[in-house]
Each structure stands twice: as structure tokens, then as C-alpha cells.
Design a protein around this motif. Sequence first.
Motif, PDB file in Angstrom:
ATOM      1  N   ALA A 634       0.209  -1.364  -0.349  1.00 45.74           N
ATOM      2  CA  ALA A 634       0.181  -0.157  -0.183  1.00 45.74           C
ATOM      3  C   ALA A 634       1.012   1.280   0.245  1.00 45.74           C
ATOM      4  CB  ALA A 634      -0.265  -0.378   1.327  1.00 45.74           C
ATOM      5  N   ASN A 635       2.247   1.015  -0.684  1.00 44.53           N
ATOM      6  CA  ASN A 635       2.690   2.199  -0.478  1.00 44.53           C
ATOM      7  C   ASN A 635       3.333   2.585   1.261  1.00 44.53           C
ATOM      8  OD1 ASN A 635       3.754   1.705  -3.279  1.00 44.53           O
ATOM      9  ND2 ASN A 635       2.074   2.871  -3.747  1.00 44.53           N
ATOM     10  N   LEU A 636       3.137   2.195   2.108  1.00 41.73           N
ATOM     11  CA  LEU A 636       3.244   2.801   3.462  1.00 41.73           C
ATOM     12  C   LEU A 636       4.212   2.140   4.549  1.00 41.73           C
ATOM     13  CD1 LEU A 636      -0.073   2.499   4.193  1.00 41.73           C
ATOM     14  CD2 LEU A 636       0.835   4.192   4.009  1.00 41.73           C
ATOM     15  N   ASP A 637       5.449   3.159   5.102  1.00 44.96           N
ATOM     16  CA  ASP A 637       5.987   2.528   5.871  1.00 44.96           C
ATOM     17  C   ASP A 637       5.732   1.951   6.251  1.00 44.96           C
ATOM     18  OD1 ASP A 637       8.142   2.294   7.218  1.00 44.96           O
ATOM     19  OD2 ASP A 637       8.839   4.357   7.186  1.00 44.96           O
ATOM     20  N   ALA A 638       5.992   0.332   6.708  1.00 46.70           N
ATOM     21  CA  ALA A 638       6.019  -0.619   7.586  1.00 46.70           C
ATOM     22  C   ALA A 638       6.037  -0.487   9.228  1.00 46.70           C
ATOM     23  CB  ALA A 638       6.049  -2.153   7.348  1.00 46.70           C
ATOM     24  N   ASN A 639       7.170   0.463   9.526  1.00 44.30           N
ATOM     25  CA  ASN A 639       7.814   0.690  11.058  1.00 44.30           C
ATOM     26  C   ASN A 639       7.522   2.406  11.083  1.00 44.30           C
ATOM     27  OD1 ASN A 639       8.700  -1.790  10.569  1.00 44.30           O
ATOM     28  ND2 ASN A 639      10.666  -1.221   9.375  1.00 44.30           N
ATOM     29  N   ASN A 640       6.882   2.100  12.634  1.00 42.80           N
ATOM     30  CA  ASN A 640       7.580   3.515  13.534  1.00 42.80           C
ATOM     31  C   ASN A 640       5.902   4.360  12.631  1.00 42.80           C
ATOM     32  OD1 ASN A 640       9.413   2.965  15.140  1.00 42.80           O
ATOM     33  ND2 ASN A 640      10.258   3.468  13.393  1.00 42.80           N
ATOM     34  N   LEU A 641       4.938   3.969  12.115  1.00 39.53           N
ATOM     35  CA  LEU A 641       4.237   4.422  11.630  1.00 39.53           C
ATOM     36  C   LEU A 641       3.348   5.551  12.154  1.00 39.53           C
ATOM     37  CD1 LEU A 641       3.168   5.752   8.833  1.00 39.53           C
ATOM     38  CD2 LEU A 641       2.048   3.403   8.061  1.00 39.53           C
ATOM     39  N   PHE A 642       2.985   4.181  12.650  1.00 37.87           N
ATOM     40  CA  PHE A 642       0.736   4.582  13.582  1.00 37.87           C
ATOM     41  C   PHE A 642       0.469   5.363  14.738  1.00 37.87           C
ATOM     42  CE2 PHE A 642       0.651   1.386  10.281  1.00 37.87           C
ATOM     43  CZ  PHE A 642      -0.400   2.786   9.378  1.00 37.87           C
ATOM     44  N   ASP A 643       0.150   6.088  15.787  1.00 39.03           N
ATOM     45  CA  ASP A 643      -0.213   6.729  16.852  1.00 39.03           C
ATOM     46  C   ASP A 643      -0.598   5.548  17.108  1.00 39.03           C
ATOM     47  OD1 ASP A 643       1.254   9.082  16.585  1.00 39.03           O
ATOM     48  OD2 ASP A 643      -0.303   9.776  15.275  1.00 39.03           O
ATOM     49  N   VAL A 644      -1.909   4.788  17.071  1.00 38.51           N
ATOM     50  CA  VAL A 644      -2.433   4.012  17.711  1.00 38.51           C
ATOM     51  C   VAL A 644      -3.227   3.186  16.987  1.00 38.51           C
ATOM     52  CG1 VAL A 644      -4.926   4.033  19.239  1.00 38.51           C
ATOM     53  CG2 VAL A 644      -3.655   5.993  18.939  1.00 38.51           C
ATOM     54  N   CYS A 645      -3.126   1.355  17.221  1.00 37.18           N
ATOM     55  CA  CYS A 645      -3.372   0.229  16.708  1.00 37.18           C
ATOM     56  C   CYS A 645      -4.594   0.058  17.056  1.00 37.18           C
ATOM     57  CB  CYS A 645      -2.368  -0.616  16.704  1.00 37.18           C
ATOM     58  SG  CYS A 645      -2.759  -2.336  15.567  1.00 37.18           S
ATOM     59  N   ILE A 646      -5.793  -0.159  16.996  1.00 40.40           N
ATOM     60  CA  ILE A 646      -7.169  -1.113  17.116  1.00 40.40           C
ATOM     61  C   ILE A 646      -7.710  -2.321  16.463  1.00 40.40           C
ATOM     62  CG2 ILE A 646      -7.788   1.571  17.997  1.00 40.40           C
ATOM     63  CD1 ILE A 646      -9.745   1.486  16.476  1.00 40.40           C
ATOM     64  N   SER A 647      -8.125  -3.197  17.519  1.00 41.30           N
ATOM     65  CA  SER A 647      -9.001  -4.259  16.315  1.00 41.30           C
ATOM     66  C   SER A 647      -9.936  -4.882  17.397  1.00 41.30           C
ATOM     67  CB  SER A 647      -7.634  -5.034  16.345  1.00 41.30           C
ATOM     68  OG  SER A 647      -7.892  -6.539  16.015  1.00 41.30           O
ATOM     69  N   ASN A 648     -11.082  -5.120  16.916  1.00 38.16           N
ATOM     70  CA  ASN A 648     -12.416  -5.548  17.469  1.00 38.16           C
ATOM     71  C   ASN A 648     -12.689  -7.266  17.271  1.00 38.16           C
ATOM     72  OD1 ASN A 648     -14.469  -5.377  19.155  1.00 38.16           O
ATOM     73  ND2 ASN A 648     -14.937  -3.956  18.203  1.00 38.16           N
ATOM     74  N   GLY A 649     -11.437  -8.333  17.795  1.00 32.22           N
ATOM     75  CA  GLY A 649     -12.059  -9.034  17.131  1.00 32.22           C
ATOM     76  C   GLY A 649     -10.993  -9.825  16.162  1.00 32.22           C
ATOM     77  N   ALA A 650     -10.680  -8.921  15.789  1.00 35.00           N
ATOM     78  CA  ALA A 650      -9.843 -10.465  14.343  1.00 35.00           C
ATOM     79  C   ALA A 650      -8.743 -11.052  15.481  1.00 35.00           C
ATOM     80  CB  ALA A 650      -8.977  -8.737  13.712  1.00 35.00           C
ATOM     81  N   PHE A 651      -8.187 -10.731  16.211  1.00 35.90           N
ATOM     82  CA  PHE A 651      -6.786 -11.744  16.648  1.00 35.90           C
ATOM     83  C   PHE A 651      -7.617 -12.901  17.887  1.00 35.90           C
ATOM     84  CE2 PHE A 651      -4.330  -7.705  16.429  1.00 35.90           C
ATOM     85  CZ  PHE A 651      -3.201  -7.682  16.961  1.00 35.90           C
ATOM     86  N   CYS A 652      -9.319 -13.245  17.350  1.00 38.39           N
ATOM     87  CA  CYS A 652      -9.238 -14.138  18.109  1.00 38.39           C
ATOM     88  C   CYS A 652      -9.066 -15.328  16.942  1.00 38.39           C
ATOM     89  CB  CYS A 652     -10.853 -14.653  18.214  1.00 38.39           C
ATOM     90  SG  CYS A 652     -11.917 -13.467  18.538  1.00 38.39           S
ATOM     91  N   LEU A 653      -9.061 -15.037  15.828  1.00 39.39           N
ATOM     92  CA  LEU A 653      -8.791 -16.086  14.536  1.00 39.39           C
ATOM     93  C   LEU A 653      -7.164 -15.835  13.988  1.00 39.39           C
ATOM     94  CD1 LEU A 653     -11.871 -16.037  13.097  1.00 39.39           C
ATOM     95  CD2 LEU A 653     -11.542 -17.565  14.147  1.00 39.39           C
ATOM     96  N   VAL A 654      -6.532 -15.701  14.661  1.00 38.03           N
ATOM     97  CA  VAL A 654      -4.973 -15.250  14.268  1.00 38.03           C
ATOM     98  C   VAL A 654      -4.325 -16.297  14.718  1.00 38.03           C
ATOM     99  CG1 VAL A 654      -2.895 -13.660  14.428  1.00 38.03           C
ATOM    100  CG2 VAL A 654      -5.050 -12.594  14.062  1.00 38.03           C
ATOM    101  N   PRO A 655      -3.864 -17.631  14.049  1.00 36.27           N
ATOM    102  CA  PRO A 655      -3.103 -18.545  14.921  1.00 36.27           C
ATOM    103  C   PRO A 655      -1.621 -18.355  15.176  1.00 36.27           C
ATOM    104  CG  PRO A 655      -3.369 -19.144  12.723  1.00 36.27           C
ATOM    105  CD  PRO A 655      -3.754 -17.566  12.356  1.00 36.27           C
ATOM    106  N   ASP A 656      -0.891 -17.582  14.568  1.00 38.40           N
ATOM    107  CA  ASP A 656       0.372 -17.703  15.935  1.00 38.40           C
ATOM    108  C   ASP A 656      -0.006 -15.246  16.150  1.00 38.40           C
ATOM    109  OD1 ASP A 656       2.827 -16.886  16.420  1.00 38.40           O
ATOM    110  OD2 ASP A 656       4.112 -16.990  14.735  1.00 38.40           O
ATOM    111  N   LYS A 657      -0.153 -15.623  17.474  1.00 30.26           N
ATOM    112  CA  LYS A 657      -0.086 -14.492  18.249  1.00 30.26           C
ATOM    113  C   LYS A 657       0.516 -14.035  18.800  1.00 30.26           C
ATOM    114  CE  LYS A 657      -4.830 -15.441  19.037  1.00 30.26           C
ATOM    115  NZ  LYS A 657      -5.217 -16.645  18.312  1.00 30.26           N
ATOM    116  N   ARG A 658       1.819 -14.539  18.974  1.00 31.53           N
ATOM    117  CA  ARG A 658       2.947 -14.099  18.988  1.00 31.53           C
ATOM    118  C   ARG A 658       3.676 -12.687  17.784  1.00 31.53           C
ATOM    119  NH1 ARG A 658       6.897 -13.991  23.126  1.00 31.53           N
ATOM    120  NH2 ARG A 658       8.801 -12.337  22.380  1.00 31.53           N
ATOM    121  N   LYS A 659       3.101 -13.275  17.095  1.00 25.96           N
ATOM    122  CA  LYS A 659       3.897 -12.689  15.838  1.00 25.96           C
ATOM    123  C   LYS A 659       3.064 -11.568  15.249  1.00 25.96           C
ATOM    124  CE  LYS A 659       6.183 -12.681  12.081  1.00 25.96           C
ATOM    125  NZ  LYS A 659       7.886 -11.892  11.810  1.00 25.96           N
ATOM    126  N   ALA A 660       1.463 -12.028  15.651  1.00 20.75           N
ATOM    127  CA  ALA A 660       0.825 -10.628  15.542  1.00 20.75           C
ATOM    128  C   ALA A 660       1.174  -9.037  16.614  1.00 20.75           C
ATOM    129  CB  ALA A 660      -0.529 -11.405  15.439  1.00 20.75           C
TER     130      ALA A 660
END
Length: 782
Positions: A634-660
Motif C-alpha cells: 500500500a506504499n506505506l512505511d511498515a515501521n514506526n508509522l502509527f500512533d494507535v493500533c486498534i482491533s475488534n475481534g480479528a485476533f481471535c482467529l490469528v493462529p500465531d498471536k505472538r507474531k501478530a
Amino acid sequence: MNFVHRILKASSASSSPTVQKLVQSELQHAKLIYFGEFHGESRIISFQTQLVKELTKCYASSSGGSSKTGGGDVPTLHLIMEHFSQDMQPILDRYQQTTQRHSKELQDEDENKAFEELVTSYKEQYGTEGHNLHPYRELLQFCRRSAADETDHSSLKCKVKLHGGFIPRNQAARLNKEEYETKHAFFQEMSGKGYLPKEAESMHHALFERPGASESLVLRGSREHQLLIQSLMSGEDIYTPIESEDEDVNDCCDNEKESKISRLYQAQLLKDHAMGYKIASLMMQHAISGKSDRYMVITGLGHLKHYTGVPECVNGYLRQEALLNPNVRHRNVALDLLLSLTRHPIRSSVQRPSFSGIGSALIGCQMMYEVYLEETYPPMIEAAAKNEDNEMEEDVKRKLLNDLYLRNPDSLDQYILNAEAIRGPLLHYSDGLAGFQKPCADFLFVYDEDDENEIDEAALQDAARRDATAQKCPFHPGQSNNNDDDAKAETIEAYERVGQTAGVRGNSARARAIMTYLGYTDSDLEYVADDIFNFQGVANPHTIANIQQGECILDIGSGLGIDSFLAARNCGADVSNEHDNSDSKTPFVVGVDIAQSEVNHAMARAVNRGLVVPDRVRFVRGDVEKLNDALVKANLDANNLFDVCISNGAFCLVPDKRKAFENVFKALRPGGRMAISTTTVSDPKHLDPSFEWPVCVRMFANLDEIQSMCESIGFKNVQVMDAASPLEGMELPEDEEVADCANDSSDKRFKIHGKYSDQYEFLQNIDMDALCKVVTVYGEKP
């Protein structure tokens, strides 16, 4: 049919699961069926053969169990085939002449001998058409058996009569090469051979654009048909919506009348007129003599597509017969037939012979490769990405395609319908240059052209049994769910189906009640407005995130966009500041979701809501376990870009929680924070192994491990807060479908969390609030 295929209906963008159901629900009452094929394709011919067999069963049944109809004849399906020219009728009649029945062994020997004699005569006696008849062997032998004497075939109550359809190919070539003294003499010769109407016939008035101009005779066609044929020759796009009409297409066509393409088009039209005249004449002859026959035409799709070509000619000849035939009865019969063929198949109680069957239907074919699943279906994209050359191994591609077909055919339908090669001709056919009045086909047979990819009969039977039982949870465990990749694939497929039905209105009252219970404010609900029924989530991360004006937000698992829209309002990204010359940073929101259909829906809604897309609000497809890849694309810097990260339910179904969580940490700026709402298991020991737990439950994080895991990644001030979001006991309005959709199952919204009582009935006896807990994980990046 033991290969991947779908039968899509243009009028409802839905599918028919089997040939039998297609015939019983759609085709059995049709007077005329057009079938546009790709010649010699074994899988198309398999479909054709099943179709003819099912049609004869239905026609026999509709005759009331008797071998005779009111007209005194066995019900007959006339099969008109391009593969045989009209002058080959004698060898077809000879082929269908059968003797008395022998033993099974002798009967097979007789059938094989007759077929080989047909092929020999086809090649040596005529040799003009050049089709390979061997792939059609089963179809032709069935037609031969059906034509046996009734006393010999008491089990068959409907016969199939074979007809040659086209003018001989060498005669059409003469028109293209101008191998004649005069056009008028050429057409008189063709009429004399019976390929075209004679000048004295009423139907002759449908033959030329300007009847009477003897040396400028131009076969009657249509603008749409000419553009179609030109596009097949040149590859020109005639389906993409046009923005202007500066070029006069009609003038362009007129100016090219004598061009090479125009001569080729006239040769094509000659074939279409010959077949159209043949069909119209047969139908008139049979209806006038009191026969209640049906008709099926098999030819290349280019002769039928969008009901142009042969269908136009059939209707044109019947129209002139209805207008000009001096015999009143003939005019009435022609009018009956014409009115019938211009509508969809319906059942009728009218007893006149010409009303034996009402309506016409067009079946077309498309190869699966033109859907380009490897570019749109996430598991295929990921499989290709694992190789250095971004190419999938063939066996991997076959497995993924077969699994999608067997496990989630509805999702496969949507991928097909979203493909450019399908969407334009089938659904948006009137938008482009040609402005077609009808879709490319009423029913489109989309098939896997890989002849080596066959599905095991046991797998097909298992899939059929699953379809016949109660609704299954999208995340049910099974043999294919033994690793994280398979679980993720099921997650993607399930949420793709959610996105594909997101445009169907849901229960707003229920969604409002849930959001209110989770702590969303009245102003939140008012801002969400008409999108409210698309709320997805387990809690309310905004109360913990405390988003401020000017901040940049990442929403993991953004779904259909509700929380991202609220985040845009809270940070100020929903207001354009293009005239602001201050040095303050520009707020923006990026939503990342694993399902492309949900991303597409959220982007469309962002545009409709007036948000500045993509500069201030954008949605991208991505996997939180590979967040870097999604942001870079998406042509965005993958590091040190965001002030806030939110998520509502997506982590329920992530197999590798630590990686996420590690990827969230990388994406945040120093001083940034996260608010991840997710469901956890209070104690995994409570998951009794004797029960078949849903995969989603087995993938929930262990509540006791989250804090230490986040701290080991580098987050500070980590807090795992009870989200006060119970899984049971919430009083909600009844989950009713919107009235407009209640009676149409094809328009119902797909739900991830349905009532899978047959599969997980034991869950009703378990205290889910004691077993699971919804939390919001807060943490700060130093």
C-alpha cells in the motif's frame, strides 16, 4: 461430473448445483434451448450429454407416462448441431436407423459399428466440416438409442432427432472469397439447395437488409452482433463502460461494409441465417402438423452470444412469417412461436401444439482459467508468493481449487462473478460499446479446463452429504484443519462470504442493541448511521484507545469498516484539511483485513460517506502475521508509522498471536499504543478433548499468557482489561431478516456466528462466560 464446475444464472447471479436441478427448475418447460460451446471440449460435452438425458426424462414425464402425445407421436427433442452441415442429413438419418434389440454385447457392437460408419462417411463422403466427432460419441449414441422403435425401447418415452445445422463450410467460404458470378446468383443457388428461403417465401423478407437491391445484397444482421464478431476477431473490449459517444459506431460499421472483416462477418451471417431458417422452418412444420416437439441447438458460442446471430435470425424469420404468410393459420402459429421464444421458459396450461413448451433459454460456456483465481483468491496468492518466481506448482493449484469447490462453492461463485471476463458479459452487458440488450447467456457453465484434474468420487459424495445436512460452522474442525494454514484458509473463505453479502441490509435494531451494550455512544451510533447493521466485533476498543485529533490509526481486521470510520472521526481524518498550511501532521486511518470482499465493501462505503480516499482513509488486504507485506504493497512505511493500533475481534482467529503482536509493535511509533479487543480462553484445560470444539474456540489466546507475551515483545504498561462483553445473557431483539429479503435465500446475509445446533449442540450446556472471556489488551511502545 467429477471436475470443478459451476452453472451460474445471470438473472440472479446465483448457481444451480446440478444438471438435474437446472432442468427441473429452469429448462424443462422451454420450447427452444440454445447451447453455445467450445468445440470438442470433453467437459462441455459431458455437460451437454447429461443435459440431453435429463431433458428427455422430463419431456417423457410431461407426456403423462404415455408414449404418445395428442399428435400421435413419441415426444421428440430435435437436436440441431453445427458439427453437421444440412446436406449431411442422409448420413444422420441412416445413423439413427436401428434394428431390433440384441443382447447387451451385440447391442454395444452394433452401436460402435454404426458410430464408426458415421465418422467414416462424415470424413470421406463429405469432408467439409472438419469437427472431431469422437468426443461426442456418448451423446450421439444416446440420440441413436432414443430413436429406436418404442417396442424395442419401452423405457424411453422421448426420442432425440439429429439434424445438420449449418450451410456447408465450403459454401460459406465462397461468399467470403467472392467466388461467384454475382451475389444474386449465389444466393439463388443457396436458396435452391434449401439452405436459405426462396424469394417467393414470406421468410425471404428477413434475409437481406435492403431486399430488392440485387447487386448490393447484404445479409441482415445487427449492430450488436457485428461488434461482437469484430471483438472476437480483434480482441477489442466491448464491455467496459464508455464515458463518451464521440465516435459514431453505426457510421463506423457502415464505412467498413466492404472491408475484410465485413466479408468475414457476412460469411458468419450466412451460417447463422442458414441455421435460423432451418430452425424456424422445423418449428413451423411441426407446429402446423400438430406435433408438440422441443428443440435444442448446439453451436459455437459466437453464433449465439447475447441472443445475437442465430437467435436473431430465428426470430426474424418467424416475424416475417407472422406478418406476410397468406395463410391465416400459418400466421397465427408463427406469432405463437415468436411470442413464446421472446420470453423465459414457463409452464403453460394452453393446449395448442405450438405452446408445447414456452420460452427460450441460452446456455454459454467459460473456462475457469479466465477467472484468474491465482490473482484474487488469497490462498492461491500466498501459495504463489512462497516460490521465487511467484508461480504456483500445478498440484498445489489443483488442491486449492478443488478444496474451494468442495468446501465453499458459494464463495467460488462470487470469485467467478467478480472476474472481469465474467462480470461484463454476464452482469453488465449493457454498459459497454455494444450496449447488448441481454446477457451473454442465461446460464453460464464455468468449468475447469484442466482435464487431468479430476475429483475423487468419495470427496464428491462427502461434499453432497455436507450440503444435505444442517448448516455448518465456517470454522468447523475436520481432516483439513490440522494446521494453521488450513485454519486461516477457512477464515478467509468465511469472511469473503460475509463481504459478498454485506450489501444486503441486516437487522439494524439488533446491531444497535449490541453496540450500545458494548459501550458505543449515541453519537457513535448516529455517525455510523446506515452502516450499523454491518458492525463486527467483540467489544469496544475505542474506550481504551482514547484516540486524539491528529493521530494516525491502524485498524487490524477492519472488516466492513465500522470501527475505522469511527476512528477517522475521532482523529480528524474524516475532515479535509487541504487548505491547512500548518506544520501539524495529517491524520489518517488504514484498515487491514484478510478478506478482499470486505476490503472492497469498506472502500466503497468510505467513498459513499464522503471520506477522502485513499489519502485520509484507506483499506488494504493483508494478514496481520505478514503486516509488513500489506503495508509495503500500500506504499506505506511498515515501521514506526502509527500512533494507535486498534482491533475488534480479528485476533481471535490469528493462529500465531505472538507474531501478530510483534508486527503491531513494529508498526507503532515510539510512544504509540494499542487497544486490541479479543476473546480468550480462561483455562485451556477446560476444553474437554472428547468434544469437537470449533476451531475458533481452539484458536483463542490463553488469558493467562497474554500479558507476559506482550511484555516480552517490548510493550510497557501492559494491561489486559475485562471488556465486560459477555458471550451469553445479552437481551437482544429477535434476529429477523429484513422483509425485502425474507423470501429470497439467494439474497440473505451470510453470518459467521449462526445457530449450528446440529454440530455444536453441546455448547448449549456449557457456561461460555466461565470458559471464555473477552478482553481488551492495552500496551505502549516506549
